[in-house]
Scaffold this active site. Sequence first.
Site, PDB file in Angstrom:
ATOM      1  CE1 TYR A 249      -4.263  -1.611   0.419  1.00 15.83           C
ATOM      2  CE2 TYR A 249      -2.912  -3.223   1.246  1.00 15.83           C
ATOM      3  CZ  TYR A 249      -4.105  -2.915   0.814  1.00 15.83           C
ATOM      4  OH  TYR A 249      -5.075  -3.891   0.845  1.00 15.83           O
ATOM      5  CD  GLU A 250      -1.147   5.846  -2.709  1.00 17.43           C
ATOM      6  OE1 GLU A 250      -0.685   6.037  -3.843  1.00 17.43           O
ATOM      7  OE2 GLU A 250      -2.054   6.303  -2.510  1.00 17.43           O
ATOM      8  CB  SER A 251      -0.251   4.041   3.536  1.00 17.65           C
ATOM      9  OG  SER A 251      -0.702   2.770   3.745  1.00 17.65           O
ATOM     10  N   GLY A 252       2.648   2.839   2.956  1.00 13.97           N
ATOM     11  CA  GLY A 252       3.984   2.368   3.534  1.00 13.97           C
ATOM     12  C   GLY A 252       3.895   0.902   4.030  1.00 13.97           C
TER      13      GLY A 252
ATOM     14  CB  ILE B 171      -4.860   4.111   1.611  1.00 12.56           C
ATOM     15  CG1 ILE B 171      -3.610   3.257   0.830  1.00 12.56           C
ATOM     16  CG2 ILE B 171      -4.389   5.264   2.151  1.00 12.56           C
ATOM     17  CD1 ILE B 171      -3.351   4.044  -0.424  1.00 12.56           C
TER      18      ILE B 171
END
Lengths: 286, 286, 255, 255
Positions: free
Chosen positions: D57-60, D73
């Site tokens: 996920y782009e949140s890390g 997210i």
Amino acid sequence: MTTICSLREAVAELIHDGDSIAMEGFTHLIPHAAGHEIIRQGRRNLHLVRMTPDVIYDQLIGAGCASRLTFSWGGNPGVGSLYRLRDAVENAWPHALEIEEHSHAGMATRYAAGAANLPFGILRGYVGTGLPEHTSGIKQISCPFTGESITAVPALRPDVAVVHAQRADREGTVQMWGLTGVQKEAVLSAQRSIVTVEEIVDELTPMANSVVLPSWVLTAVCHVPQGAHPSFAMGYSTRDNAFYKAWDPIAKDREVFTAWIDRHVRGTADHEEFCQSIGLGVHAGV
Amino acid sequence: MTTICSLREAVAELIHDGDSIAMEGFTHLIPHAAGHEIIRQGRRNLHLVRMTPDVIYDQLIGAGCASRLTFSWGGNPGVGSLYRLRDAVENAWPHALEIEEHSHAGMATRYAAGAANLPFGILRGYVGTGLPEHTSGIKQISCPFTGESITAVPALRPDVAVVHAQRADREGTVQMWGLTGVQKEAVLSAQRSIVTVEEIVDELTPMANSVVLPSWVLTAVCHVPQGAHPSFAMGYSTRDNAFYKAWDPIAKDREVFTAWIDRHVRGTADHEEFCQSIGLGVHAGV
Amino acid sequence: MSDAAYTTDELMIVNAARQLGSLAASGHPVCFVGIGLPSTAANLARHLYRPSPVLVYESGCIGSKPTRLPLSIGDGELAETADAVVSVPEIFAYWLQAGRVDVGFLGGAQLDKYANINSTVIGEYEHPLTRLPGAGGAPEIAASAGTVMVIMRQSKRAFVERCDFRSSVGYGDGPGDRERFGLRGGGPKWVITDLGVLEPDPTSCELCMVALHPGVTPEQAISATGWPLRFADALHTTDMPTTLELETLRELQAA
Amino acid sequence: MSDAAYTTDELMIVNAARQLGSLAASGHPVCFVGIGLPSTAANLARHLYRPSPVLVYESGCIGSKPTRLPLSIGDGELAETADAVVSVPEIFAYWLQAGRVDVGFLGGAQLDKYANINSTVIGEYEHPLTRLPGAGGAPEIAASAGTVMVIMRQSKRAFVERCDFRSSVGYGDGPGDRERFGLRGGGPKWVITDLGVLEPDPTSCELCMVALHPGVTPEQAISATGWPLRFADALHTTDMPTTLELETLRELQAA
């Protein structure tokens, strides 16, 4: 060196009309209480910087605090539009909002460059999209070794960074964990910083996936329980998804929005009163 | 996708004559056992890459495995010189060693660029020193926004990265904690990777300050208790400072050195025998 | 207390710690320390002065508070007692390069009169007489730390007119060079030796002897310096190490 | 099972999950997922196929294994069940840009025949009719992911001859553009809609209908597309969602 003070004092002292401010938090740990305090104190002409403007900037924009926005994705995640942001861009209400638009990767690179005291950062990005045509700070440079074309973006160096964290010790060293997004970079890229925390403790016990910001890189630390609401602080609260959904009809209408801000934000003295005003209980701690 | 196998198999399979290899670990978690296995298997013409060559590369260089060294600080920390490294540079023994010399900041930037799949990295560094005159990969570029001069260094993309970690789970996901230096970047910058671990466990419990490398970015994971000795693995062992001091007279003399390598490294089948040979007990676990 | 009551290492450590103490007055000085004398001096200052110095190690430790002196820069104690532990790329980019370090420490095999330091080679680079460890963290410490403190024994062999190799930049070839190189930090402000203390002349940038340790003569300093050594008009004598300083130091070293 | 037995969202999710399943055969596909249909599809595939997809996920979050579908997210569950949690700069630099993602997911307000996507503005950029959220992670997902899967409802308004704004690049203006732009990833390989599946023609890069869902006619697809839609010679019909697929999906959504 940091000062532990009230959020009211921190905003009064550190955020001035016309400042560029980066309020970060990627879904988690969004510093909503600080946003409300900025509205309460009536700041104007702020240059808002944030990867995902979200409800926090929808409120600041609708309340007339901002004249400029630098961002990469402006929506209410999982719900829909940010109507106040749209109304400002589409109709200049309450007044015009100049926008500077990047991609997530570009914004992250810009913060990292700022934190590292570099004038620019590099990435493989933007090429072929419409962004470089409309955003001035996106340029191609050549790799001095391979000749390859690489994208450069200017460092972000906001006047103030504002973030929310789980806790601080009594010296003002801050600890946050879980998803910590781009907050370290935002704080380290800024000239000044305000951190709101759920709790102030005698000692910070080590936590997995935690980011620690020593007191000496921070300007102000403020004890604001529930300061991320409707976002959350892992270990202290959960995301108030109902609020995000409820925001949609509030933000859709200028008058409903203004009434909400007048009643719950401008009409309350601080975050504790705000929480009472919207019927939010304050948690008992981690 | 990673394979869990013996260190002998991993070195045989993944490290070839002429490869560039980065064995990292900043004082902590230095993959000494892997270095010994490379000597045992008689690799030649390796391009060794490492910020701090240390005793591990003193042994590889003295054993004739290397023809090139990229580094930033080559000493026996707290003790003195690396005599095998010096003998190679000063007297071409056992044969000539080409060197490519950087600063720590430059090496860290180069690994980070490699991990990010960028052809180069940028930093404020090197300017005014003698390094750019002797190291080809250091150039000045202009910031496309401010015109400021900034130093560019080429990305490191070693053929193989080798690191040591505290533990892995049975799928080969690796966890290391404490000082983790530049190991994440070294592994992510390399084409292939070998990780030796103190222990293989059913489940990786979260730890503060830990770096986790998922199995799918690793090539081989090998269970090698005490694989960092004389360096250490926090939670499993302490640094054998006596060994570092004892290394000084061994390395000083070509014959003493060769006898030591012949007896303890070439004369042992694996790291377990090596530990017995030097009288080192194997720990019972964390 | 007689001369024999302390070693020259102790003398240098105590004087370096005092400099940190004088900086502590205006807030916790953030020190980027290597192992050896700098780490010992910074830890001594941490025990003697308030606000105490903040110790940053290039291995990634920020705010370490070791109870005993670390033997290596990667000592477990440094990580265990740190406020934060970060990666090596981060410590150089976000902390040192970003200008968050007030004082960097350097040493080396050669120092010249403009405080440039050589820790790379004696002789020619391609055919060295002695191959030294190399630059390590020094180039960027010298470039980006707010100020730099050098700790080195003074001798004709070490204090040279011109370094064989420039591993880190002090004042280059003189006034204006740091600006020309775009170096953000202030450069070396103090050189602590076994004979006394040198500081750069504000105009010429040349290192001048500003203090001598008790019992050291100007002639001794001159004969231990490879360039025509100048002395400050107000040359003073450093204070003898106090019992408190020495006891604190020895307790630290014995721990 | 009749048409009414599943929703068009379920149909799209099931078909997207199947594509991931076909990739799973050659190893855990690493998926860079946003919230909504992509996350749901990837999680469904994680329950249905082995080796299961790895969710990034782009949140890390790397390797999240949520037991219920995340609502955002940044859902706490994503961090708690992840193999690793890293910073946002790192997720984009070391993981996406580095080429470690096999499949990226995209959607948007407009898609053109070369699979370029608009999620920025309808109308002119300076004076938009509708201001959309913006590019977010899309430009670099489209550039660097090994392949891209697009999930979007098909309509004349959304499937346009040319996007009003290009937020992310598919095949630009046709063959050769990705190479010209220096994009490392392979570009969009599948567009999953409520009517069927489109894939780029290997020669012209134009999106063609390769499959229709059960009961959908070519005419329906043509009238829901803003460019003269072409069909693959071997146009096939997608399999009806199975009971297992639907039950697994609904259990996930109810959890």
